[in-house]
Design an enzyme around this catalytic site. Structure first.
Site, PDB file in Angstrom:
ATOM      1  N   GLU A 286      -3.908   1.962  -7.465  1.00 44.33           N
ATOM      2  CA  GLU A 286      -4.296   3.066  -6.582  1.00 44.33           C
ATOM      3  C   GLU A 286      -3.404   4.273  -6.861  1.00 44.33           C
ATOM      4  OE1 GLU A 286      -6.344   2.175  -2.590  1.00 44.33           O
ATOM      5  OE2 GLU A 286      -4.246   1.715  -2.375  1.00 44.33           O
TER       6      GLU A 286
ATOM      7  N   HIS B 267       0.853  -1.194   0.000  1.00 45.57           N
ATOM      8  CA  HIS B 267       0.000   0.000   0.000  1.00 45.57           C
ATOM      9  C   HIS B 267       0.887   1.243   0.000  1.00 45.57           C
ATOM     10  CE1 HIS B 267      -2.929   3.024   1.239  1.00 45.57           C
ATOM     11  NE2 HIS B 267      -3.865   2.167   0.869  1.00 45.57           N
TER      12      HIS B 267
END
Length: 207
Positions: A132, A62
């Protein structure tokens, strides 16, 4: 019950009780994992611990882990390999920053993150790539559907992974478009998942 979309909840590790939802309602995922099986790594969580809790998925790479905790492509690659060996399904996050996007380096960045992150990984069946864009996460400034489609098509050419997800300011007003028009196989939902009504709308829009 009766949901057609697969729903995976990834809470902070102290709340990882797979049994809390009942069998087959939703899957559980962890937000991170360490790449060593055992040893003196105080505070880290191993794949074995996640398996003991009945966790099925793990988020790896992430952007916040990369930015604030110094995770590199190499450490992410080790985590992915260790997770797959243990039979966990991986949600592997990639994405460009605003600076990289403005410099026209988006594809270069995505290609590098995929090449290093998936180096030596044979089992792509259990890899879900989450695109993302870093500049879209938590900003309310989501990536346009057309632009997302281009990135998803580009990622699909680079890696024959199980699913490609979109994440970055996903809400119920735009969630369906990412699946139906941008070609995403699913969504990685952040802040909107904390509102149960909004989250259910997002799930329904993806079905």
């Amino acid at each position: 019950k009766g949901m057609k979309a697969e729903v995976v909840i990834c809470p902070p590790s102290v709340y990882l009780y797979a049994s809390v939802f009942g069998e087959g309602v939703v899957s559980m995922g962890a937000q991170n994992v360490y790449f060593e099986e055992k040893g003196a790594f105080t505070g880290e969580i191993s794949v074995a611990m996640l398996k003991d809790l009945g966790v099925e998925y793990v988020i790896i790479g992430h952007s916040e882990r990369r930015k604030y905790f110094g995770e590199t492509g190499e450490s992410i690659n080790k985590k992915i390999k260790k997770s797959l060996e243990a039979g966990l399904k991986v949600i592997f996050c990639i994405g460009e920053t605003a600076e990289e996007k403005d410099a026209g380096k988006k594809n270069e960045v995505l290609e590098r993150q995929i090449r290093i992150g998936l180096a030596g990984v044979g089992d792509l069946e259990n890899i879900n790539v989450a695109y993302e864009p870093v500049w879209a996460i938590g900003t309310g400034n989501n990536c346009g559907v057309e632009e997302t489609k281009k990135s998803i098509d580009f990622i699909r050419k680079l890696a024959k992974v199980s699913r490609i997800l979109y994440g970055g300011s996903v809400k119920s007003e735009n969630s369906g478009d990412y699946v139906k028009s941008a070609g995403a196989n699913g969504l990685l939902v952040g802040g909107a998942s904390l509102n149960p009504e909004e989250f259910l709308k997002i799930v329904k829009s993806a079905e």
